[in-house]
Design a protein around this motif. Structure first.
Motif, PDB file in Angstrom:
ATOM      1  N   VAL A  93       0.851  -1.192   0.000  1.00 45.33           N
ATOM      2  CA  VAL A  93       0.000   0.000   0.000  1.00 45.33           C
ATOM      3  C   VAL A  93       0.890   1.246   0.000  1.00 45.33           C
ATOM      4  N   PRO A  94       0.770   2.078  -1.038  1.00 48.67           N
ATOM      5  CA  PRO A  94       1.570   3.317  -1.047  1.00 48.67           C
ATOM      6  C   PRO A  94       1.223   4.177   0.168  1.00 48.67           C
ATOM      7  N   ILE A  95       2.197   4.872   0.711  1.00 45.73           N
ATOM      8  CA  ILE A  95       1.984   5.628   1.951  1.00 45.73           C
ATOM      9  C   ILE A  95       0.850   6.645   1.811  1.00 45.73           C
ATOM     10  N   LEU A  96       0.746   7.303   0.649  1.00 44.37           N
ATOM     11  CA  LEU A  96      -0.287   8.334   0.507  1.00 44.37           C
ATOM     12  C   LEU A  96      -1.679   7.711   0.564  1.00 44.37           C
ATOM     13  N   GLU A  97      -1.774   6.444   0.160  1.00 41.99           N
ATOM     14  CA  GLU A  97      -3.021   5.676   0.232  1.00 41.99           C
ATOM     15  C   GLU A  97      -3.236   5.184   1.675  1.00 41.99           C
ATOM     16  N   PHE A  98      -2.157   4.739   2.280  1.00 42.85           N
ATOM     17  CA  PHE A  98      -2.206   4.173   3.630  1.00 42.85           C
ATOM     18  C   PHE A  98      -2.675   5.211   4.666  1.00 42.85           C
ATOM     19  N   GLN A  99      -2.454   6.467   4.338  1.00 44.36           N
ATOM     20  CA  GLN A  99      -2.868   7.527   5.285  1.00 44.36           C
ATOM     21  C   GLN A  99      -4.378   7.682   5.376  1.00 44.36           C
ATOM     22  N   LYS A 100      -5.100   7.123   4.371  1.00 38.73           N
ATOM     23  CA  LYS A 100      -6.559   7.269   4.380  1.00 38.73           C
ATOM     24  C   LYS A 100      -7.188   6.195   5.270  1.00 38.73           C
ATOM     25  N   GLN A 101      -7.112   6.412   6.586  1.00 38.14           N
ATOM     26  CA  GLN A 101      -7.627   5.433   7.549  1.00 38.14           C
ATOM     27  C   GLN A 101      -8.776   6.038   8.352  1.00 38.14           C
ATOM     28  N   ASP A 102      -9.772   5.208   8.699  1.00 36.66           N
ATOM     29  CA  ASP A 102     -10.859   5.690   9.563  1.00 36.66           C
ATOM     30  C   ASP A 102     -10.576   5.368  11.027  1.00 36.66           C
TER      31      ASP A 102
END
Ligand code: UDP
Length: 368
Positions: free
Chosen positions: A127-136
């Protein structure tokens, strides 16, 4: 047909080799440096340690074609690259994976995060970091912020001069968050270091009766009109005298040190994502298992490329740079029998295998 190849790195050496061996045509290959192999150049120093002059080069590929092609010139060891990062006093695996989780957090905390990760992502995904940051979830948000801050933010700012959000997503995605226990930096089927080094590989590629190598030679020193085809692996903007402006690059400065001890650090490459002003330290003897009482390291400092001051290393993937590159690409269409390839010719952040594949495919397209 007479062929001129400009630049004796992997791109130029591949196209030269294929023309000489498959078409039995003459090739003159020039390089402005005093050595072949471009930025893959390596040499054994007085301690018998193989030094990668322009930074660590680890060969890795998924391509059967590229692997088979290179195996004509060399055997490889079975070195599989692993990177550790010095994260505020803790040495831990990079890319961030399940092992890193347990290295940096207390066990109960790591276990909780591990379970939450497995509920949210399939095992073995990247998971790319910029994607990984989208967490609930708050815990995963905390984890994402930790990884972003400790591994990506400062490294990327040192390396590119701007934070991760201002760098093309494909760049930081090269080092994803890896939901795995695989500590390797690359997952490619084929990996290794050429047993006699990269320079020797290029030397063998160019060792052919149809190939003449001219070092310390610039393109402007050659009468291009004497050639039927030109393969140009130099900077595409330089070829056109920068008529639309300069394409920006990042450069790198290596500070070499020799130490009177067997090893300096625990691993071939230690990243310093959140400490110091260098990005990483390379310790070269690890790559081929060289034996010496001394060891040679290089601290890697990133800086902007400035014409006449330093070397081009990394094209900067960014929309406005692609627009500028495309203007030059349009100009190439007006030329007959001049072809551009390589990191500088294509203005693309190629790994070694991709540069070789591009040269093979260009050969097949142009010369068949
Ligand atoms: N990166 C990072 N921290 C690291 C390693 C990599 O932020 O510890 C980011 C950084 O932006 C870097 C990119 O990921 O430029 C690609 O890293 P890679 O190791 O593939 O770069 P290379 O070896 O080509 O310089």
């Amino acid at each position: 047909m007479k062929n001129l190849v400009v630049g004796a790195g992997f791109s130029g050496a591949t196209i030269a080799n294929l023309i000489a061996t498959q078409l039995d045509e003459e090739v003159v290959i020039i390089d402005k440096k005093d050595h072949i192999a471009g930025n893959c150049f390596d040499y054994r120093d007085e301690n018998g340690i193989m030094i990668h002059k322009y930074g660590s080069h680890i060969f890795h590929t998924k391509s059967e074609k590229v692997w088979a092609y290179l195996k004509q010139f060399t055997d490889f060891n079975t070195y599989m690259h692993k990177v550790v990062g010095y994260l505020d006093g803790i040495e831990a695996q990079i890319p961030f994976n399940f092992n890193t989780l347990y290295q940096v957090f207390p066990k109960t905390m790591a276990k909780n995060l591990e379970e939450k990760l497995l509920d949210n992502f399939a095992y073995n995904t990247k998971v790319p970091i910029l994607e990984f940051q989208k967490q609930d979830d708050d815990d995963l948000k905390y984890l994402a912020n930790y990884v972003y801050e400790k591994i990506f933010l400062h490294y990327t700012t040192k390396q590119w001069g701007v934070p991760p959000k201002d760098v093309d997503g494909a760049v930081t995605a090269r080092v994803p968050v890896y939901l795995s226990k695989d500590n390797r930096y690359f997952q490619d089927k084929y990996q290794g270091i050429p047993l006699e080094g990269y320079t020797k590989v290029v030397e063998k590629m160019l060792d052919h009766k149809n190939i003449e190598v001219r070092l310390n030679t610039e393109f402007k020193d050659v009468d291009a009109s004497k050639f039927d085809r030109i393969f140009y692996t130099g900077p595409i903007d330089e070829y056109f005298n920068y008529k639309f402006g300069q394409l920006p690059y990042r450069s790198v400065n290596f500070k070499f040190e020799t130490h009177n001890k067997e090893y300096y650090q625990s691993n071939a490459c230690v990243n310093y994502p959140c400490n110091y002003d260098f990005t990483r330290i390379h310790e070269y003897k690890y790559y081929l298992g060289d034996k010496s009482e001394k060891t040679v390291i290089a601290k890697e400092y990133s800086e902007f490329f400035e014409l006449g001051k330093n070397e081009r290393y990394y094209p900067i993937p960014k929309d406005e740079n692609t627009v500028l590159y495309n203007k030059y690409l349009e100009e190439t269409k007006k030329l007959d029998n001049v072809y551009f390839l390589g990191r500088l010719g294509d203005y693309k952040y190629y790994d070694m295998d991709k540069a070789i594949l591009r040269a093979i495919e260009l050969f097949e397209e142009v010369c068949k």
